[in-house]
Design an enzyme around this catalytic site. Structure first.
Site, PDB file in Angstrom:
ATOM      1  N   CYS A 237       0.802  -1.224   0.000  1.00  0.00           N
ATOM      2  CA  CYS A 237       0.000   0.000   0.000  1.00  0.00           C
ATOM      3  C   CYS A 237       0.835   1.274   0.000  1.00  0.00           C
ATOM      4  CB  CYS A 237      -0.925   0.001   1.214  1.00  0.00           C
ATOM      5  SG  CYS A 237      -2.077  -1.398   1.245  1.00  0.00           S
ATOM      6  N   HIS A 316      12.533   1.445   4.986  1.00  0.00           N
ATOM      7  CA  HIS A 316      12.341   0.017   4.713  1.00  0.00           C
ATOM      8  C   HIS A 316      12.864  -0.797   5.886  1.00  0.00           C
ATOM      9  CE1 HIS A 316      11.785  -3.648   2.537  1.00  0.00           C
ATOM     10  NE2 HIS A 316      11.630  -3.053   1.362  1.00  0.00           N
ATOM     11  N   HIS A 400      -2.334  19.717   6.681  1.00  0.00           N
ATOM     12  CA  HIS A 400      -3.245  18.624   6.343  1.00  0.00           C
ATOM     13  C   HIS A 400      -2.485  17.294   6.391  1.00  0.00           C
ATOM     14  CE1 HIS A 400      -6.046  21.725   5.011  1.00  0.00           C
ATOM     15  NE2 HIS A 400      -5.067  22.245   4.305  1.00  0.00           N
ATOM     16  N   HIS A 404      -2.688   6.897   5.329  1.00  0.00           N
ATOM     17  CA  HIS A 404      -3.187   5.754   4.560  1.00  0.00           C
ATOM     18  C   HIS A 404      -4.373   5.102   5.266  1.00  0.00           C
ATOM     19  CE1 HIS A 404      -3.593   1.955   2.591  1.00  0.00           C
ATOM     20  NE2 HIS A 404      -3.051   1.271   3.577  1.00  0.00           N
ATOM     21  N   HIS A 433     -14.441   5.207   5.206  1.00  0.00           N
ATOM     22  CA  HIS A 433     -15.882   4.975   5.284  1.00  0.00           C
ATOM     23  C   HIS A 433     -16.521   4.920   3.897  1.00  0.00           C
ATOM     24  CE1 HIS A 433     -20.146   6.222   5.747  1.00  0.00           C
ATOM     25  NE2 HIS A 433     -20.084   5.518   6.863  1.00  0.00           N
ATOM     26  N   ASN A 437     -10.460   0.513   2.008  1.00  0.00           N
ATOM     27  CA  ASN A 437      -9.009   0.543   1.811  1.00  0.00           C
ATOM     28  C   ASN A 437      -8.732   0.322   0.320  1.00  0.00           C
ATOM     29  OD1 ASN A 437      -6.256   0.119   1.660  1.00  0.00           O
ATOM     30  ND2 ASN A 437      -6.157  -1.334   3.356  1.00  0.00           N
TER      31      ASN A 437
END
Length: 505
Positions: A237, A316, A400, A404, A433, A437
């Site tokens: 993702c 990573h 802002h 994720h 919502h 995802n």
């Protein structure tokens, strides 16, 4: 004995003490004053110095100016050499400095309404497939109830059939609908022709056919033959930020170029039809979605662009075995393939975030926060190991936050650890919502939400935070170049008036 009574049973009136709000407010203003003082320290020092210089210059007579000119004439060689060095240095700086990367516009895919799936429909469908036992069905029901997903998220066409039809052809169809749907709107909104694109980066973790997804796009839009195309797979993702970083690096090499980044995930062939609990969670969370982003390094595009890329920081943790296996595609005991999520996922994500913000912090935090962090760290090392480490206030660095939308637990954890206000996590919660995802594209739906709400102002800074398998935590920082209005066909335009909705957290 009842609390509030003495030993004889006589009730004692106790005055409940309220928190000392006045002291809290005083501390808040002390911190704000400190932050302002440190942030403007250089200005506060330079202003008196400039005032002194101006006063002294105003006292110079014509004879003083004439004498200064005579001295320059006698030192003509030195003056010419100095000027040449300044010109040469300026030229080298201009030629070698990193090229600015602008986000001209982006587009998020809006699935058709017939792909929406409600809770009850999801559970009935899962039961009728005959692949899940009662324990697995109950587990999925509980996950759905706590997930933060609404009743309008979408699953691909193949999953609406009974039995489901997860074929290669159906997976290609899903990929085409998402990618082409986002790209069609992007080209229409920007008036950029497909043949003008010099760089193409596509990321999709679990569906990597031959020819590749990037080749499918090139074939569809008849892009030019010398296009630099890349196809990123298996990176989870957080791959959307990785794709942005790759496009940024390519734009440093190739002048006057456009780059397109397409971020998506494919669900059709990656639905899990087994009964292993850790592999059932993705079924409940992942939904159809994708985004296409147009980047440019052309100076002439600055005026029409929405944002400028400021930083990309990648972390990573793959050297750690637990981190490497916490999101892992495998087969269960029955030979059914799916993605397993480890119970250590949140702890590993927290560690990855800590490492990431350790690198990001010095790049974005005001000097006042960095001093506080450093002083607390030194005090902890030298004097008292029990002193709590100072958590920098990232609200001073960003306006802002696009966290994720991996799940409610991910958003909750970041909101708590970064000490954010509910409004800062609103875009992430509402995206989860409304769309679920959507993997690497979720941060773009969140940015689109902020724009649709009319909150993006010139100079505002945006922090996109993404997590992915491997395990990775990646950040991208953007600055708004103008008051940003939502583009035509914004994915929220038909429902933004209903948001934010009240969630049962």
């Amino acid at each position: 004995m009842v609390p509030g009574e003495d030993s004889n049973g006589v009730q004692i009136r106790q005055r409940r003490r309220l928190p000392d709000f006045l002291q809290s407010v005083k501390l808040k203003y002390v911190k704000l004053g400190y932050h302002y003082l440190i942030s403007h320290l250089l200005t506060l020092c330079l202003v008196p110095l400039m005032a002194v210089i101006i006063v002294e210059a105003s006292r110079l007579s014509l004879d003083d100016v004439h004498q200064l000119w005579i001295q320059l004439q006698y030192n003509l060689v030195s003056f010419v050499v100095f000027s040449a060095v300044v010109v040469f240095g300026s030229t080298v700086y201009i030629m070698t400095r990193p090229r600015s990367v602008y986000l001209v516009d982006y587009s998020c895919y809006l699935p058709p309404s017939h792909l929406k799936v409600k809770y009850q429909q999801f559970m009935e469908h899962s039961k009728l497939t005959g692949d899940f036992d009662e324990s697995s069905l109950e587990f999925q029901r509980k996950i759905l109830e706590r997930s933060g997903l609404g009743e309008e998220t979408c699953v691909p066409e193949a999953m609406h059939y009974l039995p489901p039809r997860p074929s290669m052809a159906a997976a290609r169809e899903e990929a085409e609908q998402v990618m082409f749907g986002a790209l069609d709107k992007l080209f229409a909104n920007t008036n950029v022709k497909p043949r003008d694109i010099g760089i193409l980066v596509v990321n999709c973790s679990l569906f990597n056919p031959t020819p590749s997804l990037s080749a499918m796009i090139i074939n569809k839009y008849k892009m030019r033959g010398n296009i630099r195309s890349f196809n990123l797979g298996g990176m989870g993702c957080s791959a959307g930020v990785i794709a942005i970083d790759l496009a940024k690096d390519m734009l440093q090499v190739h002048r006057n170029s456009y780059a397109i980044v397409v971020s998506t995930e494919n669900i059709t062939q990656n639905w899990y039809f087994g009964n292993k609990k850790s592999m059932l969670i993705p079924n409940c969370l992942f939904r159809v979605g994708g985004a296409a982003v147009l980047l440019s390094n052309r100076p002439t595009d600055r005026r029409r662009s929405k944002y400028k890329l400021v930083h990309v920081v990648r972390t990573h943790c793959g050297a750690n075995d637990k981190a490497f296996k916490c999101v892992y595609q495998e087969q269960d005991d029955a030979g059914k393939t799916g993605v397993s999520l480890s119970k250590d996922l949140m702890a590993i994500a927290g560690g990855a975030l800590k490492t990431n913000i350790t690198t990001l912090g010095p790049l974005v935090l005001p000097i006042s926060e960095q001093i506080l962090f450093f002083v607390t760290l030194v005090a902890k090392k030298l004097f008292n190991a029990k002193i709590k480490p100072y958590i920098p206030d990232f609200k001073l660095a960003f306006d802002h936050f696009c966290i994720h939308a991996g799940g409610r637990a991910v958003i909750d954890e970041l909101e708590k650890n970064l000490q954010l206000l509910p409004v800062h996590a609103e875009a992430s919660r509402m995206t989860l919502h409304r769309f679920g995802n959507t993997s690497s594209s979720s941060i773009w739906y969140e940015l689109a939400y902020t724009e649709a709400k009319g909150r993006m102002r010139k100079g505002n800074r945006v922090w996109q935070i993404a997590f992915g398998s491997g395990f990775k935590c990646n950040s991208a920082v953007w600055v708004a170049l103008r008051n940003v209005k939502p583009s035509p066909n914004n994915p929220w335009e038909d429902c933004i008036h209903r948001y934010p909705v009240q969630l049962n957290l």
